[in-house]
Each structure stands twice: as C-alpha cells, then as structure tokens.
Design a protein around this motif. Structure first.
Motif, PDB file in Angstrom:
ATOM      1  N   UNK A 113       0.833  -1.199   0.000  1.00  0.00           N
ATOM      2  CA  UNK A 113       0.000   0.000   0.000  1.00  0.00           C
ATOM      3  C   UNK A 113       0.873   1.257   0.000  1.00  0.00           C
ATOM      4  N   UNK A 114       1.948   1.222   0.792  1.00  0.00           N
ATOM      5  CA  UNK A 114       2.881   2.348   0.872  1.00  0.00           C
ATOM      6  C   UNK A 114       3.546   2.612  -0.475  1.00  0.00           C
ATOM      7  N   UNK A 115       3.949   1.533  -1.148  1.00  0.00           N
ATOM      8  CA  UNK A 115       4.615   1.678  -2.453  1.00  0.00           C
ATOM      9  C   UNK A 115       3.638   2.266  -3.471  1.00  0.00           C
ATOM     10  N   UNK A 116       2.394   1.766  -3.471  1.00  0.00           N
ATOM     11  CA  UNK A 116       1.390   2.271  -4.426  1.00  0.00           C
ATOM     12  C   UNK A 116       1.128   3.764  -4.181  1.00  0.00           C
ATOM     13  N   UNK A 117       0.996   4.129  -2.909  1.00  0.00           N
ATOM     14  CA  UNK A 117       0.768   5.550  -2.573  1.00  0.00           C
ATOM     15  C   UNK A 117       1.936   6.407  -3.055  1.00  0.00           C
ATOM     16  N   UNK A 118       3.166   5.889  -2.839  1.00  0.00           N
ATOM     17  CA  UNK A 118       4.373   6.622  -3.237  1.00  0.00           C
ATOM     18  C   UNK A 118       4.389   6.802  -4.762  1.00  0.00           C
ATOM     19  N   UNK A 119       4.018   5.733  -5.481  1.00  0.00           N
ATOM     20  CA  UNK A 119       4.018   5.803  -6.950  1.00  0.00           C
ATOM     21  C   UNK A 119       2.965   6.804  -7.449  1.00  0.00           C
ATOM     22  N   UNK A 120       1.796   6.801  -6.770  1.00  0.00           N
ATOM     23  CA  UNK A 120       0.720   7.711  -7.193  1.00  0.00           C
ATOM     24  C   UNK A 120       1.080   9.180  -6.971  1.00  0.00           C
TER      25      UNK A 120
END
Ligand SMILES: [Zn+2]
Length: 293
Positions: free
Chosen positions: A284-291
């Motif tokens: 979830x953290x990685x997806x948020x960072x990518x977004x």
C-alpha cells in the motif's frame, strides 16, 4: 517458459491457501468489539469539517454515524442472530456470534438516538463517559468552538436511565486528556473518572477506554489495578492479531464513511486481518508513493 507459468500458478495457489489458513486460525479467536462515538444526523458539509486540534488536522464528523445507518447496522446484527454482552474479563473466552458495542466520550446523541435503537433490538452496549466534563456540564475540548446543544454530553440522569435500561457504563478519564502526556496526573484522571461515575450513579464501573487509544506502561498499570478490562482504538500491523490482553482490547472503528459492506468486513474480522498483514501495508505504501510521483 511453461515452467515459469506453472511455477507462478503454484506460487499464487500456495499464497492464497496460506492466507486462508491464517485467516481461519485468526477468526477462531476474533471477537468483534465495535467502536462508535456519535450517532446523529448533525453532519457538516465536507469543507467545514476540518479543524486543527492538538497539532493535527481532524475531521470532526468522521466519527458521526447517521441514525438510519446505525439502525441498519443493528438490524443486520439482529437478523444474523448476534447477541451483545457487557464488557468484562470473560471477553477473552470467545463466545460464538457475540458482538460488543462500545461508544466513547458520552455525547447526548448516544441517549437521544443510539439508546432507543439499541432497546428496540434488545441490545446492550457500553458507554465510556468523560466523567469530569459531564459533571461540570461542559463541552468536550474538540467542541470548544461549537457549543451548540447538539454537541452537549449526557446528563447524569440520562446516563442513569440508560443503566436502568440494561446499558453498561465505563470510564474514559475526567477531562479526555492523552494519558501519554507527562504534565497530567494520570492516576487522578483514570481512577477519578471511575469513582465519579460510581458515586454519581451508585453503580460499579469495571471497564475503561484510553482516550484516543493513547497509553503507556504506567497508564496500563493503573488501569490493571482498578478495572477488569480496557479498550484501545484500532491499531495497525504492529499490534497483535488477537485480543489476548484484556487491558488492551483492540476495537474496530465504525466511521461515518463506512458502507454496509465495510461494516461487514469489520464485523467478520476481515478488515483487521488485512490491516495486520505487513506485506500488504508495505505494498500500500509503495502504491501511494508511486501515485504521488
Ligand atoms: Zn474519547
């Protein structure tokens, strides 16, 4: 190439099976303790809701569940054969289809709107009272700029009527202070709130809720010496999966934005199970960072 595909399929199947087994084991010990604050239709438009409080931005209305939504949630529990109980040390001996309903702070809408619905379905709930503020007939710190009657807390008479109607009362400090603050007398806040409710209503108080779920070793020690059990708020992956310690019982937060589907995920423990998966939190953290990029 074909072996890579087979390998991938086997990996995914094993991954799913392991998580299913983990969920079944988790579910055997899961006891839903639902945390409410307010039940009211007095909700502001989104742009007016946010205030600065104790250094963070708060959505004032996130803890307000609308009356018809609360009614639907209770109706669902009744239809599915759930029973409710008072909080006690017996909570760790899981009973089938038991749900614990809890309300924090002691707002008057608990009496006005939640209590009649609970009675209608023959349910019990525990209401954690901010005893000192109730006694002085004041408003919660969070409502200091909005002292309308809609934001008032319960009166002792209303609380007594709820006790006579089968509800349970718990302590929630005198002034709703964070128990991790060094500059407050936490013993007075914790034990004082229990004593005050007991004196004013002539009842025995056996349970406590840490304001905002904040605690430290000293606070838990005082609570252990004075109560049978105590509740915190919902926590992330660092807190154990199941409620093993009766003085740090984790709850499922029911908020204003929860759909019926989300309510069921929380009731069945699926929401907590997913919240505790460390790999999912990292993803979830990685997806948020990518977004954000
Ligand atoms: Zn509170």
């Amino acid at each position: 190439m074909i072996y890579v595909v087979y390998g991938l399929i086997i990996f995914i199947c094993l991954f799913i099976i392991i998580h299913l087994i983990a969920f079944i084991i988790f579910k055997r010990n899961f006891v839903p303790i639902l945390m409410y604050h307010r039940v009211t239709d007095d909700v502001k438009p989104k742009e007016l809701r946010y205030i600065e409080h104790k250094g963070s931005t708060l959505d004032l209305d996130s803890m307000k569940v609308k009356v018809d939504v609360f009614n639907k949630q209770m109706e669902y529990l009744k239809k599915k054969g759930y029973k409710t109980k008072h909080l006690s040390k017996e909570i760790i001996n899981k009973e089938k289809k038991t749900v614990y309903l809890t309300f924090d702070d002691g707002y008057s809408d608990n009496y006005e709107f939640a209590y009649p619905i609970l009675k209608q379905y023959n349910f019990q709930a525990v209401f954690f009272l901010t005893a000192g503020i109730i006694d002085k007939n004041e408003f919660m710190p969070i409502d200091e700029n909005d002292k309308r009657k809609e934001n008032r807390l319960l009166t002792w008479d209303e609380a007594k009527e709820m006790v006579n109607g089968g509800m349970q009362l718990g302590a929630h400090t005198l002034n709703h202070i964070w128990l991790t603050n060094d500059d407050v007398n936490i013993e007075e806040e914790i034990v004082g709130s229990k004593r005050l409710i007991e004196e004013r209503l002539n009842i025995f108080v056996n349970t406590f809720a840490y304001p905002a779920g904040m605690y430290n070793e000293k606070a838990v020690e005082i609570v252990r010496n004075n109560f049978e059990c105590a509740v915190i708020t919902s926590r992330g992956s660092d807190f154990p999966n199941n409620n093993k310690d009766p003085y740090l019982l984790e709850r499922e937060t029911i908020s204003s934005s929860d759909s019926m589907f989300m309510f069921k995920l929380k009731l069945f423990g699926i929401h907590r199970f997913l919240r505790k998966l460390k790999w999912l939190n990292k993803l979830r953290g990685v997806i948020k960072w990518l977004l954000r990029r």
